[in-house]
Design an enzyme around this catalytic site. Structure first.
Site, PDB file in Angstrom:
ATOM      1  N   LYS A  71       0.819  -1.218   0.000  1.00  0.00           N
ATOM      2  CA  LYS A  71       0.000   0.000   0.000  1.00  0.00           C
ATOM      3  C   LYS A  71       0.853   1.270   0.000  1.00  0.00           C
ATOM      4  O   LYS A  71       0.609   2.189  -0.786  1.00  0.00           O
ATOM      5  CB  LYS A  71      -0.932  -0.047   1.211  1.00  0.00           C
ATOM      6  CG  LYS A  71      -1.781   1.173   1.420  1.00  0.00           C
ATOM      7  CD  LYS A  71      -2.882   0.966   2.428  1.00  0.00           C
ATOM      8  CE  LYS A  71      -2.562   0.158   3.633  1.00  0.00           C
ATOM      9  NZ  LYS A  71      -1.387   0.457   4.425  1.00  0.00           N
ATOM     10  N   THR A  73       4.036   1.528  -0.823  1.00  0.00           N
ATOM     11  CA  THR A  73       4.793   1.547  -2.075  1.00  0.00           C
ATOM     12  C   THR A  73       3.938   2.107  -3.208  1.00  0.00           C
ATOM     13  O   THR A  73       4.398   2.938  -4.004  1.00  0.00           O
ATOM     14  CB  THR A  73       5.270   0.127  -2.432  1.00  0.00           C
ATOM     15  OG1 THR A  73       6.082  -0.364  -1.356  1.00  0.00           O
ATOM     16  CG2 THR A  73       6.060   0.108  -3.717  1.00  0.00           C
ATOM     17  N   LYS A 105       6.989  -6.473  10.809  1.00  0.00           N
ATOM     18  CA  LYS A 105       6.390  -5.776   9.674  1.00  0.00           C
ATOM     19  C   LYS A 105       7.409  -5.002   8.837  1.00  0.00           C
ATOM     20  O   LYS A 105       7.276  -4.864   7.628  1.00  0.00           O
ATOM     21  CB  LYS A 105       5.298  -4.825  10.178  1.00  0.00           C
ATOM     22  CG  LYS A 105       4.589  -4.037   9.071  1.00  0.00           C
ATOM     23  CD  LYS A 105       3.520  -3.149   9.675  1.00  0.00           C
ATOM     24  CE  LYS A 105       2.883  -2.259   8.600  1.00  0.00           C
ATOM     25  NZ  LYS A 105       3.798  -1.210   8.127  1.00  0.00           N
ATOM     26  N   ALA A 273      -3.577   1.256  12.809  1.00  0.00           N
ATOM     27  CA  ALA A 273      -4.981   1.165  12.417  1.00  0.00           C
ATOM     28  C   ALA A 273      -5.695  -0.004  13.083  1.00  0.00           C
ATOM     29  O   ALA A 273      -6.920  -0.023  13.124  1.00  0.00           O
ATOM     30  CB  ALA A 273      -5.102   1.032  10.901  1.00  0.00           C
ATOM     31  N   TRP A 409       7.218  -0.664  -7.871  1.00  0.00           N
ATOM     32  CA  TRP A 409       8.354  -1.217  -7.128  1.00  0.00           C
ATOM     33  C   TRP A 409       9.569  -1.344  -8.051  1.00  0.00           C
ATOM     34  O   TRP A 409      10.680  -0.984  -7.673  1.00  0.00           O
ATOM     35  CB  TRP A 409       7.990  -2.582  -6.542  1.00  0.00           C
ATOM     36  CG  TRP A 409       9.020  -3.101  -5.578  1.00  0.00           C
ATOM     37  CD1 TRP A 409       9.033  -2.954  -4.230  1.00  0.00           C
ATOM     38  CD2 TRP A 409      10.218  -3.827  -5.910  1.00  0.00           C
ATOM     39  NE1 TRP A 409      10.151  -3.539  -3.688  1.00  0.00           N
ATOM     40  CE2 TRP A 409      10.905  -4.090  -4.691  1.00  0.00           C
ATOM     41  CE3 TRP A 409      10.775  -4.287  -7.099  1.00  0.00           C
ATOM     42  CZ2 TRP A 409      12.111  -4.778  -4.643  1.00  0.00           C
ATOM     43  CZ3 TRP A 409      11.992  -4.972  -7.056  1.00  0.00           C
ATOM     44  CH2 TRP A 409      12.645  -5.215  -5.844  1.00  0.00           C
TER      45      TRP A 409
END
Length: 556
Positions: A71, A73, A105, A273, A409
């Site tokens: 997300k 990226t 993460k 979140a 990417w």
């Protein structure tokens, strides 16, 4: 293949003064942190606040999987793509927490050739915002315990202290502790707790505050405990507001850095979140909207968490109206939702794709309920096939969504032009009719029920006896009109991380509820979600190092 950190370290950065100048920001409006980082002064906002807003684009995603979605990226690559097309675009992103960086993460600088830099600075101490928030949080905790020790004039019930200490690290050993052990002079013995800094209410307050005056008002409303009559005791009553605000004075200012292709990014604030509201600061987003024609922001984890809170909490509080939403997925993640093991995701499997695409379908439906146009994008992998792409493209277009592949990417801005064109088409041809999913005058239980049913797809909601009692008390104390911030696993639409795809027939279990009165929302904790994460068996920290020349390796 080069790693993300190698790509970032080999990049040629330009002075942040030059990045700022492209947006009309004068050097006097910057507070420099070396050559490549700066904070935006308060004076700049006063100069630009009456300008018209640009278009606001939210980037969100399907539920995260081990296969990866990308997300951040995608957000960064989209910003680079707009710049390549000659559009004046700016990013408004969150800062990463040290906990995930050293845990499982990783950081939040993007990946490949779609990164914001300096990457190591951002993922480590950056400009000290999180340290300031941690210090303000723990100052309040110290003042609270000192008040109890020094006679307890406010008659605080030590069994009802709700303010927790924090640290910006995954440390499960600090979840439940005892303080005040030792002699009488060492304080009053009581049970205490730690949360990770990104779950601190002060993080949420910083990200929702409009200015210093608003920040201080919100800090004053923080409930730290309840007295023997069951009445809330606030930070204002402890006379803590001024000192906390002094610690947060610089942290309140947005940070400006650049992408690998030198477009601007305001990176500020970072509430999780799954345990907080998951959005960057209101101040950074509003500043970006005055400086650019198109602003790309993101919300944490899947759309059921980050986007829901962005649309129901942040936008409502800040008066923001998003013009479009980009929903990120990958072929691999959809196949994983369809039951394919992680080690077999490289093989074409249309049957699994047909089974797993229901997760994407639910997120499309949810976002459309808010009246905002949706663009679906796939982060491409070398192992993807044209037949898989075509199936997903048809699926999305049948549901009224624009669709584009993203190759940011590998190619940076050039790889995001196709997506940028679809977003631009959406902004130009489709009108947003943004509206929150529930009204504020709805009962707290009904707000929770609406989110659980409409967004998660649950059949019903159950409450622990303690949660039920707290909801009644909060309504009696006048907090019934606040929005709800759901704390839930990010890995599933349900509150059970093992339920992939689009689960049905499930119950959401609310085990605890508390009010973040300063932030302005009620938090409902579901399932086994923790506000202090732990480290995995092999933490990312084990692979991070720095050599004699100061070159860092292992960050991602």
């Amino acid at each position: 293949m080069k790693t993300d950190i190698e790509i970032a370290q080999e990049a040629r950065l330009i002075p942040i003064r030059e990045v700022a100048a492209a947006y009309g920001i004068a050097e006097d409006d910057l507070e420099l942190y070396g050559k490549y980082k700066a904070k935006i002064t308060d004076e700049l906002w006063n100069e630009i606040k009456d300008r018209p807003d640009g278009k606001l684009v939210l980037v969100t995603a399907i539920n995260p999987t081990p296969a990866g979605e990308g997300k951040t990226t995608t957000s960064i690559g989209l910003g680079e793509a707009f710049a390549k097309m000659g559009k004046k675009a700016m990013l408004a992103l969150r800062e990463p927490s040290l906990g995930p960086c050293f845990g499982i993460k990783g950081g939040a600088a993007g990946g490949g050739y779609a990164q914001v830099v300096p990457m190591e600075d951002l993922n480590l101490h950056f400009t000290g915002d999180f340290h300031a928030i941690t210090s303000a949080n723990n100052l309040l905790a110290a003042l609270l315990d000192n008040h109890i020790q020094q006679g307890n004039a406010l008659r605080i019930d030590t069994r009802q202290v709700v303010w927790k200490r924090c640290v910006d690290m995954n440390d499960r050993a600090l979840r439940n502790i005892v303080v005040g052990l030792g002699s009488k002079a060492d304080g009053v013995v009581r049970e205490d707790h730690f949360v990770i800094t990104v779950a601190s209410e002060i993080m949420a307050i910083l990200c929702l505050a409009e200015d210093m005056e608003d920040l201080k008002e919100r800090l004053g409303r923080i409930i730290v405990a309840y007295n023997y009559n069951g009445e809330p005791v606030t930070a204002a009553q402890l006379e803590a507001v001024g000192a906390m605000a002094a610690l947060l004075k610089d942290a309140l200012k947005p940070n400006l850095i650049q992408t690998l292709e030198h477009s601007g990014a305001l990176v500020h604030g970072g509430p999780f979140a799954n345990i907080a509201h998951g959005c960057n600061s209101v101040r950074a987003t509003k500043t970006a909207l005055k400086l650019a024609d198109i602003v790309i922001t993101e919300a944490g984890f899947g759309a059921d968490l980050g986007a829901e809170k962005f649309l129901d909490i942040k936008c409502r509080m800040a008066g923001l109206k998003p013009d479009a939403v980009v929903l990120v997925a990958t072929v691999r993640a959809l196949k994983y939702n369809g039951g394919v093991p992680k080690d077999q995701l490289s093989e074409e499997n249309l049957e699994a794709l047909k089974k797993g695409i229901c997760n994407l379908e639910k997120h499309i439906e949810n976002l459309q309920k808010y009246g905002v146009p949706v663009v679906v994008t796939l982060n491409s992998f070398l192992t993807d096939t044209e037949r898989e792409y075509q199936f997903i493209r048809d699926f999305c277009e049948e549901r009224g969504c624009e669709f584009a592949l993203s190759e940011v990417w590998a190619k940076g801005g050039e790889g995001g032009v196709a997506l940028a064109e679809k977003v631009l088409k959406t902004l130009e041809t489709k009108e947003s009719h943004y509206c929150p999913i529930y009204p504020l005058d709805m009962k707290l239980e009904d707000k929770i029920d609406t989110i659980a049913r409409e967004i998660y797809g649950a059949d019903k909601v159950t409450y622990s006896p303690a949660a039920k009692k707290t909801l009644q008390n909060l309504a009696g104390l006048g907090f019934g009109g606040l929005p709800v911030c759901m704390a839930k696993t990010q890995y599933s639409l349900s509150d059970d991380p093992t339920k992939l795809g689009r689960p049905s027939g499930f119950t959401v279990n609310v085990r605890d509820v508390y009010v973040s009165a300063g932030a302005g929302f009620v938090v409902a904790i579901t399932g086994a979600i923790m506000t202090m994460p732990g480290l995995p068996k092999k933490p990312a920290a084990n692979g991070i190092d720095v050599d004699a020349d100061g070159r860092i390796t292992g960050l991602f």
